[in-house]
Motif scaffolding. Structure first.
Motif, short mmCIF file in Angstrom:
data_model
loop_
_atom_site.label_atom_id
_atom_site.label_comp_id
_atom_site.label_asym_id
_atom_site.label_seq_id
_atom_site.Cartn_x
_atom_site.Cartn_y
_atom_site.Cartn_z
N ALA A 291 0.78 -1.53 -0.06
CA ALA A 291 0.16 -0.01 0.04
C ALA A 291 0.95 1.59 -0.12
CB ALA A 291 -1.11 -0.16 1.09
N MET A 292 1.90 0.86 0.69
CA MET A 292 2.82 2.88 0.92
C MET A 292 3.37 2.42 -0.40
SD MET A 292 4.92 2.05 4.83
CE MET A 292 5.46 0.98 4.41
N ARG A 293 3.81 1.15 -1.73
CA ARG A 293 4.39 1.54 -2.35
C ARG A 293 3.92 2.38 -3.30
NH1 ARG A 293 6.78 -3.41 -0.91
NH2 ARG A 293 4.57 -4.34 -2.66
N ARG A 294 2.41 1.91 -3.28
CA ARG A 294 1.65 2.99 -4.24
C ARG A 294 0.89 3.94 -4.38
NH1 ARG A 294 -1.81 -0.77 -3.14
NH2 ARG A 294 -3.30 0.54 -1.97
N MET A 295 1.15 4.21 -2.63
CA MET A 295 1.31 6.12 -2.96
C MET A 295 2.25 6.44 -3.04
SD MET A 295 -0.92 5.68 1.02
CE MET A 295 -0.18 4.26 1.99
N LEU A 296 3.37 6.30 -2.69
CA LEU A 296 4.76 7.28 -2.73
C LEU A 296 4.46 6.85 -4.73
CD1 LEU A 296 7.26 7.39 -2.30
CD2 LEU A 296 8.35 5.30 -2.76
N ARG A 297 3.62 5.44 -5.83
CA ARG A 297 3.95 5.65 -6.40
C ARG A 297 2.81 7.29 -7.50
NH1 ARG A 297 3.84 0.56 -6.76
NH2 ARG A 297 1.55 0.09 -7.06
N GLU A 298 2.00 7.34 -6.96
CA GLU A 298 1.10 8.16 -7.40
C GLU A 298 1.80 9.84 -6.60
OE1 GLU A 298 -2.71 6.43 -4.39
OE2 GLU A 298 -2.59 5.60 -6.27
N ALA A 299 2.26 9.52 -5.46
CA ALA A 299 3.13 11.18 -5.37
C ALA A 299 4.20 11.57 -5.91
CB ALA A 299 3.42 11.24 -4.01
N ASN A 300 4.73 10.16 -7.24
CA ASN A 300 5.46 11.02 -7.73
C ASN A 300 5.28 10.97 -8.97
OD1 ASN A 300 7.83 9.93 -5.95
ND2 ASN A 300 8.31 7.39 -6.27
N SER A 301 4.65 10.35 -9.56
CA SER A 301 3.63 11.09 -10.92
C SER A 301 3.15 12.25 -11.07
CB SER A 301 2.15 9.98 -11.31
OG SER A 301 1.34 9.99 -10.40
N LEU A 302 2.89 12.85 -9.93
CA LEU A 302 2.95 14.40 -9.38
C LEU A 302 3.59 15.40 -9.47
CD1 LEU A 302 -0.91 13.21 -6.85
CD2 LEU A 302 -0.81 13.61 -9.60
N GLY A 303 4.96 14.77 -8.86
CA GLY A 303 5.87 16.04 -8.59
C GLY A 303 6.37 16.27 -7.21
N LEU A 304 5.66 14.90 -6.97
CA LEU A 304 5.72 14.99 -4.90
C LEU A 304 6.85 13.98 -4.41
CD1 LEU A 304 2.41 16.06 -4.44
CD2 LEU A 304 3.77 17.97 -4.36
N THR A 305 7.46 13.87 -3.52
CA THR A 305 7.41 13.29 -3.01
C THR A 305 7.39 13.00 -1.20
OG1 THR A 305 9.83 12.05 -2.34
CG2 THR A 305 9.86 13.99 -2.33
N ILE A 306 7.23 11.65 -0.67
CA ILE A 306 6.89 11.33 0.16
C ILE A 306 8.28 10.31 1.62
CG2 ILE A 306 4.11 12.08 -0.24
CD1 ILE A 306 3.81 8.59 -0.02
N ARG A 307 7.64 10.54 3.05
CA ARG A 307 7.95 9.85 3.77
C ARG A 307 7.27 9.49 4.77
NH1 ARG A 307 13.03 12.77 6.44
NH2 ARG A 307 11.33 13.56 7.45
N PHE A 308 7.65 7.86 5.01
CA PHE A 308 6.93 7.07 5.75
C PHE A 308 7.31 7.83 6.99
CE2 PHE A 308 4.52 6.05 1.81
CZ PHE A 308 3.79 6.50 1.87
N GLU A 309 6.92 7.61 8.16
CA GLU A 309 6.97 7.43 9.73
C GLU A 309 6.48 6.86 10.26
OE1 GLU A 309 8.89 10.99 10.38
OE2 GLU A 309 10.96 11.15 8.90
N PRO A 310 6.81 6.00 11.30
CA PRO A 310 5.62 5.31 12.00
C PRO A 310 5.33 6.38 13.01
CG PRO A 310 7.89 4.74 12.68
CD PRO A 310 8.09 5.56 11.34
N ILE A 311 4.12 6.22 13.82
CA ILE A 311 3.52 7.21 15.00
C ILE A 311 3.75 6.89 16.03
CG2 ILE A 311 1.07 7.83 15.67
CD1 ILE A 311 -0.09 7.39 12.38
N THR A 312 4.39 7.46 16.71
CA THR A 312 4.32 7.10 18.11
C THR A 312 3.56 7.97 19.10
OG1 THR A 312 5.39 9.04 18.38
CG2 THR A 312 7.12 7.62 18.11
N ALA A 313 3.51 6.72 19.96
CA ALA A 313 2.02 6.73 21.30
C ALA A 313 2.28 7.44 21.54
CB ALA A 313 2.19 5.36 21.61
#
Length: 313
Positions: A291-313
């Motif tokens: 799911a993260m790879r899919r979201m990354l490809r979609e962001a790249n197709s829009l000329g954006l980059t994203i970074r995933f970080e875990p949510i700390t409690a």
């Protein structure tokens, strides 16, 4: 032709409405043999079909379009092959000249002959050597217009061909082809009724000798052949219908057995656990990296980059 027409009427009885529009919109039909479609949302095609007497429809069973199509297409194939042989012989022997009008004078001549027919003062019959005006016009329309139109509109009703040849189907939609096919049927029925009537009333034995022996005369032998052919037309469907119905019943039983077998196989795989909705994010939770790879490809197709970080409690 009897078999083809009877099976065609049975097919029409399964949806007894004709349209000039592409879609079968209720209330838009130009001809119908059934009451208007009611407002009942549960009105189905099976309810819309009508029954035909067994002497008219073939097989004469309500909502039997599959068997009717089997008869219609099977006999139509023989009709087309017979027509091809007829066309070849027609042009090889030069007999086409009898059917094709070569002068505009055929129309006033046809009007004169029709007046004679209507006055019951039969014109001199010379069909063995040449056709009169009405005969030539009617035969020309039947052989060179109606027969090819029957084949073309019949093929035009095929969903597979309509999808394959989209340019043609834009002009000749399935519903247009169905309506034109019905009009060709009316022409052929009118031709058969008038033709047979004139054969009987203008010299039955002589005309039957022309048809069955290609020579004149007044003997009973050709009438016997004609009577035998009519017996075949009446008896043959009655003899073959039980076989075709039996085949249909066997196919139905086979499909029912296959469905029961699949049901048993599914029952073995079922563990009797209670039903639980998997939820809209089932596949995301099942494979979060995908799911993260899919979201990354979609962001790249829009000329954006994203970074995933875990949510700390």
């Amino acid at each position: 032709m009897t078999f083809v027409i009877r099976a065609g009427l049975q097919i029409f009885a399964d949806h007894p409405r004709l349209y000039w529009t592409r879609h079968s919109t209720p209330g838009k039909e130009w001809f119908r043999a059934q009451k208007p479609v009611p407002a009942d949302p549960l009105w189905t095609a099976k309810k819309d079909s009508i029954s035909l007497p067994g002497q008219v429809g073939l097989p004469g069973i309500r909502h039997s379009i599959g068997l009717a199509r089997w008869w219609h297409l099977g006999i139509s194939t023989l009709w087309v092959l017979n027509g091809l042989v007829f066309y070849v012989l027609l042009f090889m022997t030069g007999q086409w000249r009898l059917l094709v009008p070569t002068s505009w004078a055929v129309f006033p001549h046809a009007a004169s002959v029709l007046i004679q027919y209507l006055s019951l003062n039969w014109p001199t019959e010379t069909a063995w050597a040449s056709y009169n005006g009405p005969q030539q016009i009617v035969y020309f329309i039947t052989v060179f217009v109606a027969a090819p139109a029957a084949l073309a509109t019949g093929l035009g009703m095929s969903p597979a061909l309509s999808t394959r040849f989209k340019r043609i189907s834009k002009v000749l939609s399935i519903q247009n082809a169905r309506s034109l096919h019905f009009l060709v049927l009316l022409w052929l029925l009118l031709f058969i009724v008038i033709h047979v009537t004139l054969v009987f009333t203008t010299g039955l034995f002589r005309n039957l000798n022309y048809v069955y022996a290609a020579r004149g005369g007044h003997g009973w032998a050709r009438f016997g052949i004609f009577a035998a052919s009519m017996v075949v037309v009446i008896v043959l469907p009655r003899c073959l219908l039980p076989t075709s119905r039996g085949q249909t019943r066997r196919q139905t039983r086979t499909r029912r057995r296959d469905a029961q077998t699949r049901h048993r196989h599914l029952a073995v795989l079922h563990d009797n656990s209670p039903y639980r909705d998997l939820g809209p994010d089932h596949f995301t939770r099942r494979d979060p990296e995908r799911a993260m790879r899919r979201m990354l490809r979609e962001a790249n197709s829009l000329g954006l980059t994203i970074r995933f970080e875990p949510i700390t409690a």
